[in-house]
Design a protein around this motif. Sequence first.
Motif, PDB file in Angstrom:
ATOM      1  N   SER A  29     -46.185  18.280  11.302  1.00 29.13           N
ATOM      2  CA  SER A  29     -45.268  17.137  11.327  1.00 29.13           C
ATOM      3  C   SER A  29     -45.102  16.603  12.742  1.00 29.13           C
ATOM      4  N   GLU A  30     -45.019  17.488  13.729  1.00 26.65           N
ATOM      5  CA  GLU A  30     -44.836  17.053  15.113  1.00 26.65           C
ATOM      6  C   GLU A  30     -46.075  16.330  15.637  1.00 26.65           C
ATOM      7  N   LYS A  33     -46.169  12.922  14.139  1.00 25.09           N
ATOM      8  CA  LYS A  33     -45.091  12.125  14.722  1.00 25.09           C
ATOM      9  C   LYS A  33     -45.519  11.547  16.064  1.00 25.09           C
ATOM     10  N   GLN A  34     -46.172  12.368  16.888  1.00 22.32           N
ATOM     11  CA  GLN A  34     -46.664  11.885  18.179  1.00 22.32           C
ATOM     12  C   GLN A  34     -47.824  10.905  18.007  1.00 22.32           C
ATOM     13  N   GLN A  37     -46.229   7.646  17.248  1.00 22.93           N
ATOM     14  CA  GLN A  37     -45.635   7.076  18.454  1.00 22.93           C
ATOM     15  C   GLN A  37     -46.702   6.454  19.344  1.00 22.93           C
ATOM     16  N   PRO A 149     -43.753   8.535  11.027  1.00 25.63           N
ATOM     17  CA  PRO A 149     -42.426   8.235  11.568  1.00 25.63           C
ATOM     18  C   PRO A 149     -42.480   7.153  12.646  1.00 25.63           C
ATOM     19  N   SER A 150     -41.486   6.249  12.602  1.00 25.90           N
ATOM     20  CA  SER A 150     -41.325   5.118  13.527  1.00 25.90           C
ATOM     21  C   SER A 150     -42.429   4.080  13.382  1.00 25.90           C
TER      22      SER A 150
END
Length: 220
Positions: A29-30, A33-34, A37, A149-150
């Motif tokens: 997940s991390e 997420k990066q 981004q 995400p984002s």
Amino acid sequence: MVVYTNVLETAQRNFQSGIGKSYSPEDVSEVWKQVAQFIRSSLLKKRAVDIKGLGRFTVQEYSMPVSSIYAIWSHRPVFYLDKRLCDSYHIKCVRLYSSDKISVVSPNLTTIARLAGLSRHAVEEIINEVVQALCRLCMELKDLELPLPSLGVLRIVNRYTDMRFSRELVRAVHQDTTDPMVMASHVRACEKRPVPPPSFLAPVAVPPRYLRDLHAVNYG
């Protein structure tokens, strides 16, 4: 009601991959997420991001003429699924026009690894495992979704690609233009045209001082 299969969870349940053995679900997940981004920051800088085996995130640029001189330029993020993936599993992906002047980059694995607290090899392996899980779901003709995400959510429903970007990103990419009313490239030739002579049938186009001189010459 459509039930979507989460690509990240599918990759985590694969016993043949290193996820669950060498890497935890939190690491997966991390990393993504990066990755999201990085894609977001690149789109705001008008750069396209190409993820091998998945597709390309880029910016669509188009102009809408509002007069013979001015045009409104619009920018919005778009996603193109990998062509080999579309051809192999007969997936439809609408390919809108995008400028070829936008530079294309790949995810910076070194920066992503530093932010995620993992090695560069681990980040590369996690990205590849998730992309392979997406390919397997496409082969099984399942409706899937890949949360970013984002950035938004990538969905493939009934063999149709649906990338839903977040509203904040769409507004940020569109409002990045400092002056929406700019000269259109296809009408810049108007500057080179000769200025037409003033028409005496429309005195408004003639400065007042010239009208006074003309009146004095004609009528004394």
